[in-house]
Enzyme design. Structure first.
Site, PDB file in Angstrom:
ATOM      1  N   CYS A 135      54.863  18.371  32.044  1.00  0.00           N
ATOM      2  CA  CYS A 135      55.618  18.465  33.902  1.00  0.00           C
ATOM      3  C   CYS A 135      56.399  17.680  34.220  1.00  0.00           C
ATOM      4  O   CYS A 135      57.176  17.492  33.131  1.00  0.00           O
ATOM      5  CB  CYS A 135      54.631  16.995  35.058  1.00  0.00           C
ATOM      6  SG  CYS A 135      54.554  15.735  34.081  1.00  0.00           S
ATOM      7  N   CYS A 136      57.164  18.516  35.760  1.00  0.00           N
ATOM      8  CA  CYS A 136      58.194  18.387  36.029  1.00  0.00           C
ATOM      9  C   CYS A 136      59.244  19.489  34.881  1.00  0.00           C
ATOM     10  O   CYS A 136      58.976  20.721  34.154  1.00  0.00           O
ATOM     11  CB  CYS A 136      59.114  16.858  36.080  1.00  0.00           C
ATOM     12  SG  CYS A 136      60.206  16.628  37.427  1.00  0.00           S
ATOM     13  N   ILE A 137      59.869  18.449  34.641  1.00  0.00           N
ATOM     14  CA  ILE A 137      61.544  19.508  33.729  1.00  0.00           C
ATOM     15  C   ILE A 137      61.045  20.123  32.081  1.00  0.00           C
ATOM     16  O   ILE A 137      61.216  20.718  31.554  1.00  0.00           O
ATOM     17  CB  ILE A 137      62.774  18.897  33.378  1.00  0.00           C
ATOM     18  CG1 ILE A 137      63.614  19.655  32.835  1.00  0.00           C
ATOM     19  CG2 ILE A 137      62.393  17.566  33.049  1.00  0.00           C
ATOM     20  CD1 ILE A 137      63.872  21.354  34.002  1.00  0.00           C
ATOM     21  N   PRO A 139      58.563  21.302  30.657  1.00  0.00           N
ATOM     22  CA  PRO A 139      58.270  22.343  30.184  1.00  0.00           C
ATOM     23  C   PRO A 139      59.353  22.834  29.324  1.00  0.00           C
ATOM     24  O   PRO A 139      58.730  24.977  28.415  1.00  0.00           O
ATOM     25  CB  PRO A 139      57.606  23.238  31.613  1.00  0.00           C
ATOM     26  CG  PRO A 139      57.134  22.124  32.002  1.00  0.00           C
ATOM     27  CD  PRO A 139      58.159  20.882  32.183  1.00  0.00           C
ATOM     28  N   THR A 197      52.659  21.499  34.417  1.00  0.00           N
ATOM     29  CA  THR A 197      52.303  21.018  36.667  1.00  0.00           C
ATOM     30  C   THR A 197      53.616  20.820  36.572  1.00  0.00           C
ATOM     31  O   THR A 197      54.672  19.992  36.102  1.00  0.00           O
ATOM     32  CB  THR A 197      51.585  20.466  36.940  1.00  0.00           C
ATOM     33  OG1 THR A 197      51.481  20.275  38.540  1.00  0.00           O
ATOM     34  CG2 THR A 197      51.901  18.850  36.698  1.00  0.00           C
TER      35      THR A 197
END
Length: 224
Positions: A135-137, A139, A197
């Site tokens: 999630c957030c950065i 990925p 996400t």
């Protein structure tokens, strides 16, 4: 048997470690779903320490494992000891620590390198066909390691709601497919068993971020 999920942290604090609300949301939703979280972090120095009041680096030096232990309430293991065989899934919350301590994305963008330990863990789960939640950065780690994968960091057009949208463009340049999504949504790459996400890539209410992470956790456990 409860599913055992490795949660990899990158320190403690949004600007130099793991985003605390994201990490907490992951642990809360795993608990709610009856899964057993096993928390890990690399035993390495942080890139730097940021004063979260001033938003500026300080001369301090801190250790990623020691700082991550604050979130894990001391129940944490060195990432070097992680054995994929005994685990069902992997989740990595976001925060600038992912881009500073687990990789060099913060300074080098798409040309970054990823910590050998972190890359090894991601490749081990991927090879074992065990799901990975990001999630957030975080990925960006998958975008760098798994060419052609599908992920989301929210939107690819920068605006007040999506201040970090240029991240999506950099990921596309690495050859991955970015899927635009809302903060409460997830994207599932079934072929690579990745669930992503956007979380705090979006300027959104905390409860929406919490709900999006909950859906990520549910999808990871469904695939496990």
């Amino acid at each position: 048997m409860a599913k055992r999920v490795a949660v990899v942290l990158a320190g403690c604090g949004v600007f130099d470690g793991s985003e605390i609300h994201e990490a907490s949301a992951v642990l809360v939703h795993l608990s709610r779903e009856g899964a057993q979280a096993e928390v890990y972090a690399p035993n390495i120095p942080q890139m730097h320490v940021v004063d979260h009041v001033k938003g500026q680096p300080t001369p301090e030096q801190r250790n990623v494992l020691v700082e991550s232990a604050r979130i894990a309430r001391g129940n944490i293991k060195d990432l070097a000891t992680l054995d994929v065989k005994g685990l069902d899934a992997l989740i990595i919350p976001g925060g600038f620590g992912v881009a500073k301590n687990l990789s060099t994305w913060a300074t080098q963008g798409k040309n970054c390198s990823i910590s050998k330990e972190v890359e090894g863990v991601l490749r081990a789960f991927h090879a074992a066909r065990k799901p990975i939640g990001l999630c957030c950065i975080s990925p960006v780690l998958a975008a760098k390691i798994f060419p052609g994968c599908e992920v989301t960091v929210g939107h690819d057009t920068e605006c007040e709601q999506w201040p970090y949208a240029k991240t999506a463009e950099a990921m596309k340049e690495l050859g991955c497919r970015h899927v635009n999504s809302q903060v409460t949504e997830v994207h599932v790459d079934a072929r690579n068993r990745l669930v992503t996400t956007s979380a705090f890539m979006c300027n959104a209410p905390l409860h929406d971020i919490h709900d999006g992470i909950g859906k990520m956790v549910q999808e990871v456990l469904r695939l496990a």
